[in-house]
Design a protein around this motif. Structure first.
Motif, short mmCIF file in Angstrom:
data_model
loop_
_atom_site.label_atom_id
_atom_site.label_comp_id
_atom_site.label_asym_id
_atom_site.label_seq_id
_atom_site.Cartn_x
_atom_site.Cartn_y
_atom_site.Cartn_z
N VAL A 173 -45.87 20.19 -15.23
CA VAL A 173 -44.71 19.93 -14.38
C VAL A 173 -44.61 20.97 -13.28
O VAL A 173 -44.33 20.65 -12.12
N LEU A 181 -37.41 17.76 -14.22
CA LEU A 181 -37.59 16.60 -13.34
C LEU A 181 -36.35 16.37 -12.48
O LEU A 181 -36.46 16.08 -11.27
N LEU A 218 -44.75 10.12 -13.08
CA LEU A 218 -45.26 10.25 -14.45
C LEU A 218 -46.26 9.16 -14.79
O LEU A 218 -47.02 9.27 -15.76
N PHE A 278 -47.72 15.54 -12.45
CA PHE A 278 -46.78 14.71 -13.22
C PHE A 278 -47.50 13.64 -14.04
O PHE A 278 -46.98 13.20 -15.06
#
Length: 557
Positions: free
Chosen positions: A523, A148, A350, A528
């Motif tokens: 990912v 990330l 996310l 996400f």
């Protein structure tokens, strides 16, 4: 004189009271909690067998895989190091990443620990919120943090440092808070009686008590982060792992073996250094100069003993190393703040969580991850406990066995689980068994060290008492060492289950099974929201295991 009160012969005795002329009970009474505990532990056996069956765990498959491993090792020999200057520079980057990541985690963990400790938190709601933050940091794998941060900040060492720092908060803040909760209330009350405010109470009444434990945690975490930083290079977060990934992808196995050997030597050297630092900084060796008349100045300032000088030098060296690392890596400490918008954008993706596209695979992957973690922990514990016992200096039957067991712990801990997973994937193919075997071997080093340290910390009185009545080695072990260390050993076992479940999510990057494959793929493909769902699932698993571990430690004594 007052008459002596007597109890009638047929009057009931208080529960647990000893019979006249007989010794008291040698074991705690049977309670509902203890019965529940032993039933829970007994259920571990069939649960482990069911988990092994679920992942098709079969040790016989290792026999056929040894030939493939031998062929792979033959292609890696003789090891070579191409471009030594570049490798040395990446190795230096790795060391600096581990140091800066640990320092960053310490800076974050100290205030968070005071908020999370029950005896220093300003409010129960703050206490619970801080504990949730700590658990979340531990639940998100460092490799996911790194991916990330690379997405937000680009390839380089800064994403690796931030990933190491945030993930380390999950361990360091928890241990810092536990140390605060174990501190004595007396010094705080004395400081409060002088009229000092809340900050002064914490600084002067709590910090002096917890700093030794914090130093031990800091040194231990640097050791862990050094191994972890090797793995982060696989996703572009800097360090020598980047070169190792290039060698493996390019099928340059001799070069890969050369890099692996360098990594092992450096990690082993750091392990030995960390042991020496812990002994030097945490175990006083002298009491300073001879006593002299006390004046006002000397009463305020303690004497400069050898230990105090060593600690002052170590602190100055740490400060200088951090400053040099920031300059060498050209890192602006304020860079994360300047990139806050990019970071918030990536992490914000996310949420909200989603399972779109993985509805049929998610539950299967979760069960597989739990099975991998449980099987690896049980197999690793069966191997690690004997090794840890032999590696404990106060119970090991001979010096050669002690040295051999410590060497096994040192060598195994020096090998990152991801490298072990690559070897087992080559031996038995893709799938969860490779991940379980890699974690089981890694558990031998990690849990073996925890077992050895726990046994070395027990009081020596019961050991000497058993030996004084003619008890042999087995008597001393079973009747004095194990009963004292049992609560810590159970706690370590539950902690290893927590660690192995979280680590199994990382091994999916090399095809070693579990939910890690779905996590890394989500990912990589920029899904996400799916990654957010998987992270929340991991968080829930870690939280449940942590609560179960606390309950078991409470009732196992």
């Amino acid at each position: 004189m007052m008459p002596t009160k007597t109890r009638p012969a047929d009057a009931p005795r208080a529960s647990g009271a000893p019979m006249p002329g007989r010794p008291g009970p040698l074991h705690p009474p049977v309670t509902r909690e203890r019965v529940t505990l032993w039933i829970t532990l007994a259920a571990l056996v069939p649960l482990t067998l069911a988990s092994a069956n679920h992942i098709e765990f079969d040790l016989r498959s290792l026999g056929g895989g040894f030939t493939d491993v031998a062929n792979l090792l033959a292609r890696m020999l003789p090891p070579e190091v191409s471009e030594p200057p570049r490798i040395l520079e990446l190795l230096l980057e790795t060391l600096m990443m581990a140091l800066l990541g640990t320092v960053l985690a310490t800076v974050i963990s100290i205030p968070l620990a005071f908020l999370a400790a029950a005896n220093t938190t300003p409010h129960p709601v703050v206490h619970r919120a801080a504990r949730m933050v700590i658990t979340m940091c531990r639940a998100i794998p460092d490799l996911v943090f790194a991916v990330l941060f690379v997405r937000a900040l680009g390839i380089g060492v800064l994403p690796g440092i931030l990933a190491l720092g945030l993930h380390s908060v999950g361990m360091m803040a928890k241990l810092f808070a536990d140390a605060i909760e174990a501190s004595e209330a007396g010094p705080r009350e004395a400081v409060r009686a002088t009229g000092a405010g809340r900050l002064g109470e914490l600084v002067m009444g709590v910090l002096p008590q917890v700093i030794p434990a914090w130093l031990g945690t800091f040194i231990y975490r640097i050791d862990i982060n050094l191994r972890t930083s090797v793995v982060l290079g696989f996703v572009g977060a800097g360090g020598i792992g980047f070169a190792l990934q290039d060698s493996l992808r390019g099928l340059m196995y001799e070069s890969a073996m050369g890099i692996v050997l360098i990594i092992l030597l450096v990690i082993a050297a750091m392990e030995i250094l960390s042991i020496a630092l812990r002994r030097t900084l945490l175990n006083p060796t002298d009491s300073g100069p001879a006593p002299r008349a006390i004046d006002a100045d000397s009463a305020i300032r303690p004497p400069w003993t050898r230990d105090r000088r060593v600690r002052a030098i170590a602190g100055a060296a740490l400060f200088a190393s951090v400053a040099y690392s920031l300059g060498h890596l050209r890192i602006n400490p304020l860079a994360p703040l300047a990139s806050f918008g990019e970071l918030a954008g990536v992490f914000g993706k996310l949420l909200p969580p989603s399972i779109e596209g993985v509805e049929d695979l998610l539950l299967i992957a979760v069960v597989e991850t739990l099975a991998i973690g449980l099987v690896a922990t049980v197999i690793g514990a069966v191997l690690a406990v004997p090794v840890g016992i032999l590696a404990a200096s106060n119970i090991s039957p001979s010096r050669p066995l002690y040295a051999a067991a410590r060497a096994v712990v040192l060598v195994v801990r020096a090998i990152p689980e991801l490298i072990l997973a690559v070897v087992f994937v080559a031996a038995i193919g893709l799938g969860p068994m490779a991940g379980a075997m890699a974690l089981a071997v890694g558990t031998v080093g990690f849990l073996g060290k925890l077992v050895a340290d726990s046994i070395e910390e027990i009081p020596l009185g019961p050991l000497e008492a058993v030996r004084a009545v003619g008890g042999g080695w087995w008597d001393t072990l079973l009747n004095a060492a194990i009963p004292q260390a049992l609560p810590q050993l159970v706690g370590h076992l539950m902690y290893m289950l927590d660690v192995n479940i979280r680590t199994s999510t990382v091994l999916g990057i090399v095809g070693a099974g579990g939910i890690g494959f779905l996590l890394m793929e989500s990912v990589r493909t920029l899904n996400f929201d799916v990654a957010g769902t998987i992270i929340l699932i991991i968080f829930a698993i870690v939280f449940i295991i942590e609560r179960l571990s606390a309950w078991i430690r409470k009732h196992v004594a």
